[in-house]
Design a protein around this motif. Structure first.
Motif, PDB file in Angstrom:
ATOM      1  N   ALA A 106      50.610  82.653  38.718  1.00 48.90           N
ATOM      2  CA  ALA A 106      51.657  82.798  39.736  1.00 48.90           C
ATOM      3  C   ALA A 106      52.186  84.225  39.815  1.00 48.90           C
ATOM      4  O   ALA A 106      53.394  84.442  39.898  1.00 48.90           O
ATOM      5  CB  ALA A 106      52.804  81.806  39.482  1.00 48.90           C
ATOM      6  N   LEU A 107      51.291  85.203  39.770  1.00 46.21           N
ATOM      7  CA  LEU A 107      51.724  86.593  39.975  1.00 46.21           C
ATOM      8  C   LEU A 107      52.054  86.779  41.450  1.00 46.21           C
ATOM      9  O   LEU A 107      51.408  86.185  42.316  1.00 46.21           O
ATOM     10  CB  LEU A 107      50.613  87.564  39.568  1.00 46.21           C
ATOM     11  CG  LEU A 107      50.202  87.509  38.103  1.00 46.21           C
ATOM     12  CD1 LEU A 107      49.080  88.497  37.843  1.00 46.21           C
ATOM     13  CD2 LEU A 107      51.378  87.803  37.194  1.00 46.21           C
ATOM     14  N   PHE A 108      53.052  87.603  41.752  1.00 41.86           N
ATOM     15  CA  PHE A 108      53.435  87.833  43.142  1.00 41.86           C
ATOM     16  C   PHE A 108      52.399  88.754  43.782  1.00 41.86           C
ATOM     17  O   PHE A 108      52.282  89.918  43.393  1.00 41.86           O
ATOM     18  CB  PHE A 108      54.834  88.427  43.215  1.00 41.86           C
ATOM     19  CG  PHE A 108      55.854  87.600  42.486  1.00 41.86           C
ATOM     20  CD1 PHE A 108      55.914  86.215  42.674  1.00 41.86           C
ATOM     21  CD2 PHE A 108      56.742  88.183  41.604  1.00 41.86           C
ATOM     22  CE1 PHE A 108      56.840  85.446  41.991  1.00 41.86           C
ATOM     23  CE2 PHE A 108      57.673  87.415  40.916  1.00 41.86           C
ATOM     24  CZ  PHE A 108      57.719  86.043  41.113  1.00 41.86           C
ATOM     25  N   PRO A 109      51.637  88.249  44.756  1.00 38.75           N
ATOM     26  CA  PRO A 109      50.472  88.997  45.247  1.00 38.75           C
ATOM     27  C   PRO A 109      50.846  90.276  45.985  1.00 38.75           C
ATOM     28  O   PRO A 109      50.022  91.176  46.092  1.00 38.75           O
ATOM     29  CB  PRO A 109      49.783  88.003  46.177  1.00 38.75           C
ATOM     30  CG  PRO A 109      50.827  87.015  46.557  1.00 38.75           C
ATOM     31  CD  PRO A 109      51.772  86.944  45.410  1.00 38.75           C
ATOM     32  N   HIS A 110      52.091  90.368  46.498  1.00 38.74           N
ATOM     33  CA  HIS A 110      52.471  91.542  47.279  1.00 38.74           C
ATOM     34  C   HIS A 110      53.130  92.606  46.417  1.00 38.74           C
ATOM     35  O   HIS A 110      53.580  93.616  46.928  1.00 38.74           O
ATOM     36  CB  HIS A 110      53.411  91.129  48.411  1.00 38.74           C
ATOM     37  CG  HIS A 110      54.636  90.419  47.926  1.00 38.74           C
ATOM     38  ND1 HIS A 110      54.581  89.253  47.198  1.00 38.74           N
ATOM     39  CD2 HIS A 110      55.947  90.704  48.070  1.00 38.74           C
ATOM     40  CE1 HIS A 110      55.815  88.855  46.921  1.00 38.74           C
ATOM     41  NE2 HIS A 110      56.663  89.713  47.426  1.00 38.74           N
ATOM     42  N   MET A 111      53.205  92.371  45.114  1.00 43.47           N
ATOM     43  CA  MET A 111      53.837  93.352  44.235  1.00 43.47           C
ATOM     44  C   MET A 111      52.798  93.887  43.260  1.00 43.47           C
ATOM     45  O   MET A 111      51.906  93.163  42.819  1.00 43.47           O
ATOM     46  CB  MET A 111      54.958  92.690  43.428  1.00 43.47           C
ATOM     47  CG  MET A 111      56.088  92.130  44.264  1.00 43.47           C
ATOM     48  SD  MET A 111      57.399  91.564  43.149  1.00 43.47           S
ATOM     49  CE  MET A 111      58.331  90.541  44.261  1.00 43.47           C
TER      50      MET A 111
ATOM     51  N   LEU B 157      55.867  87.807  52.053  1.00 42.67           N
ATOM     52  CA  LEU B 157      54.534  87.203  52.171  1.00 42.67           C
ATOM     53  C   LEU B 157      54.304  86.630  53.567  1.00 42.67           C
ATOM     54  O   LEU B 157      53.169  86.428  53.981  1.00 42.67           O
ATOM     55  CB  LEU B 157      54.344  86.111  51.117  1.00 42.67           C
ATOM     56  CG  LEU B 157      54.138  86.616  49.688  1.00 42.67           C
ATOM     57  CD1 LEU B 157      54.102  85.459  48.714  1.00 42.67           C
ATOM     58  CD2 LEU B 157      52.855  87.429  49.583  1.00 42.67           C
TER      59      LEU B 157
ATOM     60  N   ALA C 172      57.780  80.279  39.857  1.00 43.79           N
ATOM     61  CA  ALA C 172      57.756  81.421  38.940  1.00 43.79           C
ATOM     62  C   ALA C 172      58.981  82.299  39.171  1.00 43.79           C
ATOM     63  O   ALA C 172      59.644  82.722  38.218  1.00 43.79           O
ATOM     64  CB  ALA C 172      56.476  82.228  39.127  1.00 43.79           C
TER      65      ALA C 172
ATOM     66  N   GLN D  32      55.761  96.167  39.521  1.00 47.97           N
ATOM     67  CA  GLN D  32      56.814  95.476  40.280  1.00 47.97           C
ATOM     68  C   GLN D  32      56.951  94.028  39.826  1.00 47.97           C
ATOM     69  O   GLN D  32      58.061  93.483  39.753  1.00 47.97           O
ATOM     70  CB  GLN D  32      56.503  95.526  41.774  1.00 47.97           C
ATOM     71  CG  GLN D  32      56.733  96.900  42.378  1.00 47.97           C
ATOM     72  CD  GLN D  32      56.176  97.013  43.783  1.00 47.97           C
ATOM     73  OE1 GLN D  32      55.252  96.286  44.166  1.00 47.97           O
ATOM     74  NE2 GLN D  32      56.716  97.923  44.550  1.00 47.97           N
TER      75      GLN D  32
ATOM     76  N   ALA E 202      53.738  77.658  43.586  1.00 45.51           N
ATOM     77  CA  ALA E 202      53.939  78.079  42.193  1.00 45.51           C
ATOM     78  C   ALA E 202      54.667  79.420  42.133  1.00 45.51           C
ATOM     79  O   ALA E 202      55.382  79.687  41.176  1.00 45.51           O
ATOM     80  CB  ALA E 202      52.594  78.181  41.477  1.00 45.51           C
ATOM     81  N   LEU E 203      54.508  80.246  43.179  1.00 45.85           N
ATOM     82  CA  LEU E 203      55.184  81.548  43.179  1.00 45.85           C
ATOM     83  C   LEU E 203      56.693  81.372  43.201  1.00 45.85           C
ATOM     84  O   LEU E 203      57.426  82.113  42.553  1.00 45.85           O
ATOM     85  CB  LEU E 203      54.748  82.377  44.392  1.00 45.85           C
ATOM     86  CG  LEU E 203      53.280  82.775  44.443  1.00 45.85           C
ATOM     87  CD1 LEU E 203      53.013  83.599  45.692  1.00 45.85           C
ATOM     88  CD2 LEU E 203      52.910  83.566  43.213  1.00 45.85           C
TER      89      LEU E 203
END
Lengths: 361, 308
Positions: free
Chosen positions: A85-90, B228, B209, A94, B205-206
């Motif tokens: 669940a890493l934030f894809p836009h950061m 997003l 998190a 970040q 899940a984001l």
């Protein structure tokens, strides 16, 4: 006082009881594992610790404080998710700065703390990358760094290694052990992989059908499983039906029907005539065409039923005289030797009286 | 050989749509660009460059000596001379901008709701969003004329309410308000659908998190969901802003005399004033200003990414 105390917690979803009267406590600095097959309630328990689920009954105390009214964002508990669940836009940096920003850490202090934790997980040169530019193992380390950076009281890890291949998983296991030692944060780790649990944990709670089947150190769980479920779930284990034949003294005698008598460690409360299961790990059984054995060893005849060549060892399935199949193994360490016996060879088995562990009932 | 055949099949597949665009989009645009430099004909259209007499002989009227009787830059000059055109452009941008903004505000929660519903409800809600397309555009706008008209229950009830607090009765129809309502109503589905398509793909899940790491509901939205969803917001903005900018039917039907947009002016030039060259100039300026805006937005987005 224990860091985390779970008191008689129950969680139901409709008619399904996911967690059934579980009580356990975790000490500060411990690497604690919840182990069990899928659907055993381990993930539900973890989600209750994180605050995403509320128990129907019972209490969860962290540092002695009841957590029931504390929402996930207010708990000093962070989670490493199975999907990361890493934030894809950061970027990596970040992502790791996120919990610090949420906690209101002064802007000027954030870069130093991010660098520090990046160093811990050896990702300094990846700070500016986006998650999709990283390998699986690197993403995993970012997820751990992000959960650790704000130094939670408790780090929850939900099957964090399940998405990695076998080789990388072993590497990450070593890294996790070292990291946990280094940062000294209490880990609660959820897995269905018994090998992983044994390798990593200080203590393991084996769960089955929402209940804790056994809670002990890895060695104890492996050598002295408390019940058939644990014996069967952890590693390979022979389960031989037996009856108590003689009690008293420092050893008791068991009768394996159709095979004969054998000695075993006494079990508290055992009565002559009671039936049960003798659990015996394959590697504790010696195998030879003719075994020499002493008074401390149990000794039976059999014939080879099947062989499984695994490279480092060969598994031999031996059929006892009563038809029971017993799994044993021989290391292939001698040069040029890979197969000592063929199917239907007559062999002899021996094990020390204290190698096995008798379970009543 | 294989390379050649794959290239050939690629052209065969993309050929027909390319040809279509060439004939019905690129060529008319070019014609319009040329028309912008011409002089209007006596009875509309363009002043002819060729003349065919009764005997069927065609004569070229334009030559090196008299070309400026046929080709002129004056149409562009006229656009810049009078500030009224720039003002009308600004007003149209304002209408389109406010419409886009209202559409985002209205569509976002709706798209979110649809994206988070279970499969069955989701299909039903999407169907409801596109349902208005099943009836004619003009009929739907006429319906708004009735709803906003002075005799409608809505107007009567509103004016009663206003009278209670001592405010003069208002006329809803033929006003800026009516134009914006009409623009928002017509374009809302074009914002909902791309937003929904984007939000539906978000990994829940984001949010777990983010919450786990200490983010409250607002922070989860503003730091995770909103950034997003930006591709969806941009897609919706393009689909709403550009058509809204050139709209003429809605201001015609719902707007008053002071709420016309560029679209109305262009339509006027071609149909009423019969000044095709100046209509072409207005069209070109409209296209250029949209392109300019897209370029600025693209540049702003890129430089923001580089700063990060």
């Amino acid at each position: 006082m224990a860091l985390l105390e779970i008191r008689d917690v129950v969680k139901t979803f409709g008619d399904f009881t996911a967690v059934n009267h579980v009580s356990l406590s975790v000490e500060a600095g411990e690497f604690f594992t919840l182990l069990g097959p899928s659907g055993c309630g381990k993930t539900t328990l973890l989600r209750m610790l994180a605050g995403f689920e509320q128990p129907n009954a019972g209490q969860i105390l962290l540092d002695g404080k009841d957590m029931s009214q504390v929402p996930p964002e207010k708990r000093p508990v962070h989670t490493v998710f199975q999907s990361y669940a890493l934030f894809p836009h950061m970027t990596v940096a970040q992502n790791i700065a996120f919990p610090l920003q949420m906690a209101g850490v002064a802007k000027a202090d954030i870069p130093a703390r991010v660098d520090e934790v990046l160093e811990d997980v050896r990702l300094q040169q990846f700070a500016k990358r986006l998650p999709h530019e990283l390998s699986g193992g690197q993403r995993q380390r970012v997820a751990i760094a992000r959960a650790l950076v704000n130094r939670p009281r408790l780090l929850l890890l939900d099957e964090p290694l399940s998405a990695l291949d076998a080789k990388l998983r072993e590497e990450m296991q070593l890294e996790l052990i070292n990291l946990q030692k280094e940062v000294g944060i209490t880990f609660v780790y959820v897995t269905h992989d018994q090998g992983e649990a044994l390798a990593l944990s200080h203590r393991i709670a084996v769960m089955n059908k929402g209940e804790v089947a056994q809670l002990d150190a890895p060695e104890t769980i492996y050598s002295y499983p408390k019940n058939r479920f644990v014996a069967d779930f952890i590693g390979q284990c022979n389960l031989l039906d037996a009856k108590v034949a003689e009690v008293g003294g420092s050893r008791m005698k068991l009768e394996i029907p159709g095979v004969g008598l054998c000695e075993a460690l006494p079990v508290e409360g055992a009565q002559v005539g009671q039936s049960g299961t003798l659990t015996l790990r394959p590697e504790k059984i010696r195998l030879a065409a003719a075994v020499t054995h002493d008074a401390d060893e149990v000794h039976f005849k059999g014939k080879v039923h099947d062989c499984l060549y695994l490279g480092d060892v060969t598994i031999y399935i031996v059929e006892l005289e009563n038809g029971t199949l017993v799994e044993t193994m021989l290391p292939n360490s001698a040069p040029g030797r890979a197969r000592f016996f063929d199917d239907n060879d007559a062999v002899e088995l021996a094990w020390r009286f204290d190698a096995g562990h008798f379970l009543l009932g | 050989m294989r390379n050649l055949s794959s290239r050939l099949s690629r052209w065969l597949i993309s050929g027909p749509p390319l040809l279509y665009l060439l004939i019905f989009f690129a060529a008319p645009t070019l014609i319009m660009v040329f028309a912008a430099f011409r002089i209007p004909g006596d009875y509309g259209g363009l002043l002819p460059l060729l003349q065919t007499d009764d005997a069927g002989k065609t004569e070229v009227l334009i030559n090196a000596g008299n070309w400026h009787d046929f080709i002129t830059f004056e149409n562009f000059g006229r656009f810049f001379e009078d500030s009224i055109y720039a003002e009308l452009f600004l007003k149209s941008f304002w209408y389109a901008g406010i419409t886009t903004l209202i559409c985002i505000v209205l569509a976002y929660p709706l798209a979110w709701l649809i994206a988070r519903s279970n499969k069955k409800t989701r299909d039903l809600l999407v169907l409801l969003v596109i349902l208005p397309f099943w009836s004619n555009f003009l009929i739907r706008v006429y319906a708004w004329m009735i709803i906003l008209g002075p005799q409608s229950y809505f107007s009567v009830a509103l004016n009663h309410l206003l009278a209670l607090v001592g405010i003069e009765p208002v006329s809803l129809l033929f006003s800026q308000f009516a134009v914006i309502i009409g623009l928002v109503y017509v374009h809302l589905p074009f914002m909902v659908l791309p937003l929904y398509a984007n939000l539906e793909k978000h990994d829940m899940a984001l949010l777990d998190a983010a919450q786990d790491l200490g983010a409250n509901a607002w922070q989860r939205f503003w730091r995770i969901t909103w950034p997003l969803s930006l591709p969806g917001v941009w897609a919706g903005t393009a689909l709403v802003f550009i058509p809204a900018l050139g709209m003429f039917a809605i201001p015609d039907l719902l707007g008053g005399t002071n709420s016309i947009m560029i679209g109305n002016l262009i339509k006027q030039q071609f149909l009423d004033s019969r000044d095709w060259p100046f209509g072409s100039v207005l069209s070109i300026m409209l296209t250029l200003s949209v392109l300019l805006m897209a370029a600025i937005a693209g540049w702003a987005g890129r430089s923001k990414k580089e700063r990060a």
